[in-house]
Design a protein around this motif. Structure first.
Motif, mmCIF file in Angstrom:
data_model
loop_
_atom_site.group_PDB
_atom_site.id
_atom_site.type_symbol
_atom_site.label_atom_id
_atom_site.label_comp_id
_atom_site.label_asym_id
_atom_site.label_seq_id
_atom_site.Cartn_x
_atom_site.Cartn_y
_atom_site.Cartn_z
ATOM 1 N N ALA A 129 27.690 10.723 48.285
ATOM 2 C CA ALA A 129 27.586 10.866 49.737
ATOM 3 C C ALA A 129 28.900 11.368 50.327
ATOM 4 O O ALA A 129 28.907 12.223 51.226
ATOM 5 C CB ALA A 129 27.200 9.524 50.364
ATOM 6 N N LEU A 130 30.016 10.858 49.819
ATOM 7 C CA LEU A 130 31.317 11.305 50.311
ATOM 8 C C LEU A 130 31.571 12.767 49.949
ATOM 9 O O LEU A 130 32.133 13.526 50.742
ATOM 10 C CB LEU A 130 32.423 10.413 49.729
ATOM 11 C CG LEU A 130 32.464 8.977 50.246
ATOM 12 C CD1 LEU A 130 33.508 8.166 49.484
ATOM 13 C CD2 LEU A 130 32.757 8.937 51.738
ATOM 14 N N LEU A 171 25.597 1.938 42.707
ATOM 15 C CA LEU A 171 25.898 2.009 44.131
ATOM 16 C C LEU A 171 27.168 2.796 44.411
ATOM 17 O O LEU A 171 27.241 3.586 45.352
ATOM 18 C CB LEU A 171 26.017 0.595 44.701
ATOM 19 C CG LEU A 171 24.715 -0.210 44.735
ATOM 20 C CD1 LEU A 171 25.000 -1.675 45.037
ATOM 21 C CD2 LEU A 171 23.753 0.372 45.753
ATOM 22 N N GLU A 172 28.170 2.605 43.573
ATOM 23 C CA GLU A 172 29.418 3.335 43.771
ATOM 24 C C GLU A 172 29.237 4.825 43.487
ATOM 25 O O GLU A 172 29.842 5.670 44.160
ATOM 26 C CB GLU A 172 30.506 2.745 42.876
ATOM 27 C CG GLU A 172 30.946 1.366 43.340
ATOM 28 C CD GLU A 172 32.023 0.772 42.461
ATOM 29 O OE1 GLU A 172 32.068 1.124 41.260
ATOM 30 O OE2 GLU A 172 32.813 -0.035 42.970
ATOM 31 N N ASP A 230 26.418 6.480 43.983
ATOM 32 C CA ASP A 230 25.723 6.993 45.163
ATOM 33 C C ASP A 230 26.696 7.212 46.314
ATOM 34 O O ASP A 230 26.603 8.200 47.044
ATOM 35 C CB ASP A 230 24.633 6.016 45.603
ATOM 36 C CG ASP A 230 23.460 5.982 44.636
ATOM 37 O OD1 ASP A 230 23.343 6.917 43.826
ATOM 38 O OD2 ASP A 230 22.685 5.011 44.687
ATOM 39 N N ARG A 231 27.639 6.294 46.466
ATOM 40 C CA ARG A 231 28.609 6.415 47.547
ATOM 41 C C ARG A 231 29.529 7.620 47.325
ATOM 42 O O ARG A 231 29.855 8.352 48.265
ATOM 43 C CB ARG A 231 29.437 5.137 47.653
ATOM 44 C CG ARG A 231 30.490 5.172 48.763
ATOM 45 C CD ARG A 231 31.167 3.820 48.902
ATOM 46 N NE ARG A 231 32.258 3.885 49.836
ATOM 47 C CZ ARG A 231 32.130 3.812 51.155
ATOM 48 N NH1 ARG A 231 30.926 3.694 51.688
ATOM 49 N NH2 ARG A 231 33.175 3.865 51.947
ATOM 50 N N ARG A 232 29.951 7.840 46.080
ATOM 51 C CA ARG A 232 30.792 8.995 45.789
ATOM 52 C C ARG A 232 30.065 10.304 46.092
ATOM 53 O O ARG A 232 30.657 11.243 46.643
ATOM 54 C CB ARG A 232 31.219 8.968 44.310
ATOM 55 C CG ARG A 232 32.336 7.992 44.002
ATOM 56 C CD ARG A 232 32.942 8.291 42.639
ATOM 57 N NE ARG A 232 31.980 8.144 41.575
ATOM 58 C CZ ARG A 232 31.760 7.012 40.927
ATOM 59 N NH1 ARG A 232 32.441 5.940 41.233
ATOM 60 N NH2 ARG A 232 30.867 6.955 39.950
ATOM 61 N N GLN A 292 20.122 -1.530 53.013
ATOM 62 C CA GLN A 292 21.475 -1.254 52.552
ATOM 63 C C GLN A 292 21.911 -2.352 51.601
ATOM 64 O O GLN A 292 21.546 -3.506 51.747
ATOM 65 C CB GLN A 292 22.440 -1.184 53.724
ATOM 66 C CG GLN A 292 22.288 0.057 54.568
ATOM 67 C CD GLN A 292 23.308 0.067 55.680
ATOM 68 O OE1 GLN A 292 23.440 -0.899 56.415
ATOM 69 N NE2 GLN A 292 24.031 1.154 55.784
ATOM 70 N N GLN A 305 34.309 -1.950 49.854
ATOM 71 C CA GLN A 305 32.887 -2.212 49.743
ATOM 72 C C GLN A 305 32.633 -3.682 49.426
ATOM 73 O O GLN A 305 33.363 -4.301 48.659
ATOM 74 C CB GLN A 305 32.276 -1.319 48.659
ATOM 75 C CG GLN A 305 32.321 0.150 49.024
ATOM 76 C CD GLN A 305 31.802 1.026 47.917
ATOM 77 O OE1 GLN A 305 31.990 0.722 46.739
ATOM 78 N NE2 GLN A 305 31.152 2.119 48.270
ATOM 79 N N CYS A 328 28.298 -2.564 52.100
ATOM 80 C CA CYS A 328 28.875 -2.292 53.404
ATOM 81 C C CYS A 328 30.380 -2.245 53.211
ATOM 82 O O CYS A 328 30.897 -2.616 52.168
ATOM 83 C CB CYS A 328 28.492 -3.366 54.409
ATOM 84 S SG CYS A 328 29.005 -5.026 53.931
ATOM 85 N N ALA A 329 31.076 -1.762 54.211
ATOM 86 C CA ALA A 329 32.521 -1.617 54.095
ATOM 87 C C ALA A 329 33.208 -2.493 55.132
ATOM 88 O O ALA A 329 32.829 -2.508 56.293
ATOM 89 C CB ALA A 329 32.934 -0.157 54.290
#
Length: 252
Positions: free
Chosen positions: A120-121, A113-114, A116-118, A22, A31, A25-26
């Motif tokens: 996933a959300l 990374l952001e 990828d996070r969007r 990873q 993040q 992390c949050a």
């Protein structure tokens, strides 16, 4: 690039255990990235990154009223050692001491990374919405055909785009504005760039600071799939009625 497993007490207390592989992390919904990962990404020694952060911390404290978060990680020998846990803004502040290449690597990595996070959300929202769809009694998701799933996915994506583009529905694209003058959209954008109205930033045209917050433009989002089949969301600059009149005045 091999990563060291991180065991950060500040994160563990909140039930957000750090695992190998990873990068983000949050903490309290924000993040973070460790100073170790900054060192790996920029090709620097961790001790040098720690030194740079410590040297820059007094100015940060003076402006923001808080220090950087200092936590611990477990090294290969099982010993606890200090490292910093930084937000994106803090990372980019530290990166001002790096050379251009190292700073560029850090900026691009955060962007990846952001994104990828969007994605996933978005996937989690899609699954949550699908689970709420009314079905005949006894029918399970596994019994639904692929075609029905795709149809529902299209409906969900369409609803998302309708919501995202609500403010840009009545706006004009560069092609719309340039057509009466025999200009293609790219020609009009080049003209506006030469005038200092817009500039190319992070893969899209954006207003220059002087013309922001004047109600001239909106963002119009669209969805596409990359070569690996991953769904991406991107936006394009479109012009409001006021913005169109402004551009027409420039073309004159």
């Amino acid at each position: 690039m091999k990563k060291t497993a991180i065991t950060i007490s500040m994160i563990n207390e909140q039930g957000m255990n750090r695992t190998e592989g990873q990068t983000l992390c949050a903490v309290d919904g924000e993040q973070r990235m460790t100073s170790m990962e900054i060192a790996e990404l920029t090709g620097k020694q961790h001790k040098d990154v720690l030194k740079a952060i410590r040297n820059m911390e007094p100015a940060w404290l003076k402006v923001n009223g808080r220090n950087f978060a200092l936590v611990e990680y477990q090294d290969k020998k099982g010993e606890l050692r200090p490292c910093y846990l930084l937000s994106k803004t803090e990372c980019l502040y530290i990166a001002t001491k790096f050379n251009d290449e190292a700073r560029a690597r850090l900026v691009i990595r955060w962007q990846q990374l952001e994104e990828d996070r969007r994605e996933a959300l978005e996937w989690e929202r899609w699954k949550a919405r699908w689970s709420q769809i009314e079905r005949p009694q006894g029918q399970r998701l596994l019994g639904v055909s692929d075609e029905e799933i795709l149809d529902e996915a299209d409906d969900i994506i369409g609803d998302e785009l309708d919501e995202l583009n609500r403010d840009s529905d009545d706006c004009y694209s560069p092609t719309d504005i340039g057509a009466p003058f025999g200009l293609e959209g790219r020609d009009l954008n080049s003209f506006l760039c030469d005038k200092g109205i817009i500039r190319w930033s992070k893969g899209q045209w954006r207003l220059t600071p002087k013309f922001m917050h004047q109600g001239l433009t909106e963002d119009r989002s669209f969805i596409y799939h990359d070569r690996n089949g991953h769904r991406k969301t991107q936006s394009r600059l479109v012009w409001t009625e006021k913005g169109r009149d402004f551009v027409l005045g420039l073309i004159g």
